[in-house]
Write a protein that holds these residues in place. Structure first.
Motif, PDB file in Angstrom:
ATOM      1  N   SER A   4       0.934  -1.196   0.077  1.00 23.39           N
ATOM      2  CA  SER A   4       0.119  -0.071   0.100  1.00 23.39           C
ATOM      3  C   SER A   4       0.687   1.115  -0.111  1.00 23.39           C
ATOM      4  N   LYS A   7       1.390   8.012   2.257  1.00 25.03           N
ATOM      5  CA  LYS A   7       1.118   9.315   1.951  1.00 25.03           C
ATOM      6  C   LYS A   7       2.284  10.101   2.813  1.00 25.03           C
ATOM      7  N   GLU A  33       3.329   8.457  -2.161  1.00 33.65           N
ATOM      8  CA  GLU A  33       2.474   9.602  -2.810  1.00 33.65           C
ATOM      9  C   GLU A  33       3.239  10.648  -2.278  1.00 33.65           C
ATOM     10  N   TYR A  46      -4.164  22.523   2.193  1.00 36.63           N
ATOM     11  CA  TYR A  46      -4.083  21.125   1.354  1.00 36.63           C
ATOM     12  C   TYR A  46      -4.947  20.041   2.311  1.00 36.63           C
ATOM     13  N   THR A  50      -8.184  17.948   1.853  1.00 34.91           N
ATOM     14  CA  THR A  50      -8.101  16.621   1.755  1.00 34.91           C
ATOM     15  C   THR A  50      -9.332  16.007   2.631  1.00 34.91           C
ATOM     16  N   SER A  52     -12.183  17.697   3.560  1.00 37.26           N
ATOM     17  CA  SER A  52     -13.185  18.177   2.810  1.00 37.26           C
ATOM     18  C   SER A  52     -13.828  16.850   1.723  1.00 37.26           C
ATOM     19  N   LEU A  53     -12.792  16.710   1.097  1.00 39.18           N
ATOM     20  CA  LEU A  53     -12.849  15.544   0.049  1.00 39.18           C
ATOM     21  C   LEU A  53     -12.998  14.223   0.698  1.00 39.18           C
ATOM     22  N   GLN A  54     -12.886  14.021   1.834  1.00 42.13           N
ATOM     23  CA  GLN A  54     -12.832  12.756   2.696  1.00 42.13           C
ATOM     24  C   GLN A  54     -11.821  11.905   1.836  1.00 42.13           C
ATOM     25  N   GLU A  55     -10.576  12.440   1.684  1.00 38.41           N
ATOM     26  CA  GLU A  55      -9.397  11.554   1.129  1.00 38.41           C
ATOM     27  C   GLU A  55      -8.603  11.249   2.306  1.00 38.41           C
ATOM     28  N   ASN A  56      -7.618  10.281   2.133  1.00 36.72           N
ATOM     29  CA  ASN A  56      -6.717   9.858   3.395  1.00 36.72           C
ATOM     30  C   ASN A  56      -5.747  10.975   3.470  1.00 36.72           C
ATOM     31  N   LEU A  57      -5.565  11.350   4.770  1.00 35.19           N
ATOM     32  CA  LEU A  57      -4.730  12.217   5.097  1.00 35.19           C
ATOM     33  C   LEU A  57      -3.191  11.644   4.958  1.00 35.19           C
ATOM     34  N   GLN A  86      -7.059  11.531  13.356  1.00 38.56           N
ATOM     35  CA  GLN A  86      -6.128  10.511  12.670  1.00 38.56           C
ATOM     36  C   GLN A  86      -4.886  10.944  13.378  1.00 38.56           C
TER      37      GLN A  86
END
Length: 138
Positions: A4, A7, A33, A46, A50, A52-57, A86
């Protein structure tokens, strides 16, 4: 080695440092990444986006101290106000040799350590291993 992606957020106003870190990341062999922001405010924006888009921090953040707009300490203060639950490993990455900077880093609960520039492949590999262990435990 885990498959995996890790980030990584690098907050540094020096393009050469960002370039060097990118090259070191490639040499670790980890699937990373990497996102780079050139000041603390851009990094806060940023992270907010992230969320607000419910993406992984990012799991790992490397923070330079001396930057324009929001420096490393101001970034940490602003980050603390975001109330993020988190767990993110943060390290101060600085060319500063001042003992008071190293001591100040210890006063932030979110900061796991202080790394003097330049960053080495060995040190970054250690950090990735820590992130890897934590994600396998959760």
């Amino acid at each position: 080695m885990m498959t995996s992606k890790i980030k990584l957020l690098v907050i540094d106003d020096d393009d050469i440092n960002i370039f060097i870190i990118k090259k070191i990341v490639e040499k670790t062999g980890y699937n990373v990444e990497m996102v780079a922001k050139t000041n603390g405010q851009m990094a806060i924006d940023y992270i907010t986006m992230t969320l607000s888009l419910q993406e992984n921090l990012p799991e790992l953040i490397l923070i330079d101290i001396n930057m324009p707009v929001l420096n490393g300490w101001e970034f940490l203060d602003a980050y603390g106000q975001l109330n993020i639950n988190q767990k993110i490993d943060m390290y101060m990455l600085s060319s500063s040799v001042y003992e008071n900077d190293i001591e100040k880093a210890k006063t932030y609960q979110t900061v796991k350590g202080f790394i003097s520039k330049p960053l080495s492949i060995e040190r970054l590999t250690e950090l990735f291993k820590i992130v890897e262990q934590q994600s396998s435990e959760s």
